[in-house]
Design an enzyme around this catalytic site. Sequence first.
Site, PDB file in Angstrom:
ATOM      1  N   CYS A   1       0.900  -1.060  -0.055  1.00  0.00           N
ATOM      2  CA  CYS A   1       0.023  -0.030   0.048  1.00  0.00           C
ATOM      3  C   CYS A   1       0.919   1.277  -0.008  1.00  0.00           C
ATOM      4  O   CYS A   1       1.608   1.465   1.019  1.00  0.00           O
ATOM      5  CB  CYS A   1      -1.168  -0.116   1.306  1.00  0.00           C
ATOM      6  SG  CYS A   1      -1.918   1.434   1.539  1.00  0.00           S
TER       7      CYS A   1
ATOM      8  N   CYS B   1       0.085   3.629   2.780  1.00  0.00           N
ATOM      9  CA  CYS B   1       0.657   3.122   4.053  1.00  0.00           C
ATOM     10  C   CYS B   1       1.913   3.524   4.204  1.00  0.00           C
ATOM     11  O   CYS B   1       2.564   3.986   5.249  1.00  0.00           O
ATOM     12  CB  CYS B   1       0.471   1.835   4.069  1.00  0.00           C
ATOM     13  SG  CYS B   1      -1.112   1.281   4.138  1.00  0.00           S
TER      14      CYS B   1
END
Length: 133
Positions: free
Chosen positions: A62, A65
Amino acid sequence: MDAEGGNGKEEARKTGLGGLPLLGGSHGSVRSVGSDLQLRQMLDSLKSLKTPAVINYGASWCSVCSQILPPFCRFSNEFKNFTFIYTDIDGCPETTQNIRYTPTFHFYRDGERVDEMLGAGEERLHDRLWLHS
């Protein structure tokens, strides 16, 4: 062992939490949780410690993230009364099966989850930490 003779998990531990690289190589005071058992134990310990805590549920794949993780680590040095925890959802498939968006932040007070923040945003995260501190 990986193709180059090293331990891939060990290298991931050295480069960042859950394999995510951290700017400046600093994790602050973030605790990394890498398995369902560790996450269950951490959640149990939060109930007994009664200290405010925040859990960052992320994933190595991600990009959002990866962007929020360095500020999350910096905030762990600013909000010293909090317990900061990072877990990669792929390492804890049983205990994170209800996490539908990464990153997701869960805020705990007195052992109970009191808030949830979906998505990133350094200022949003800082404001939530301030609100719960």
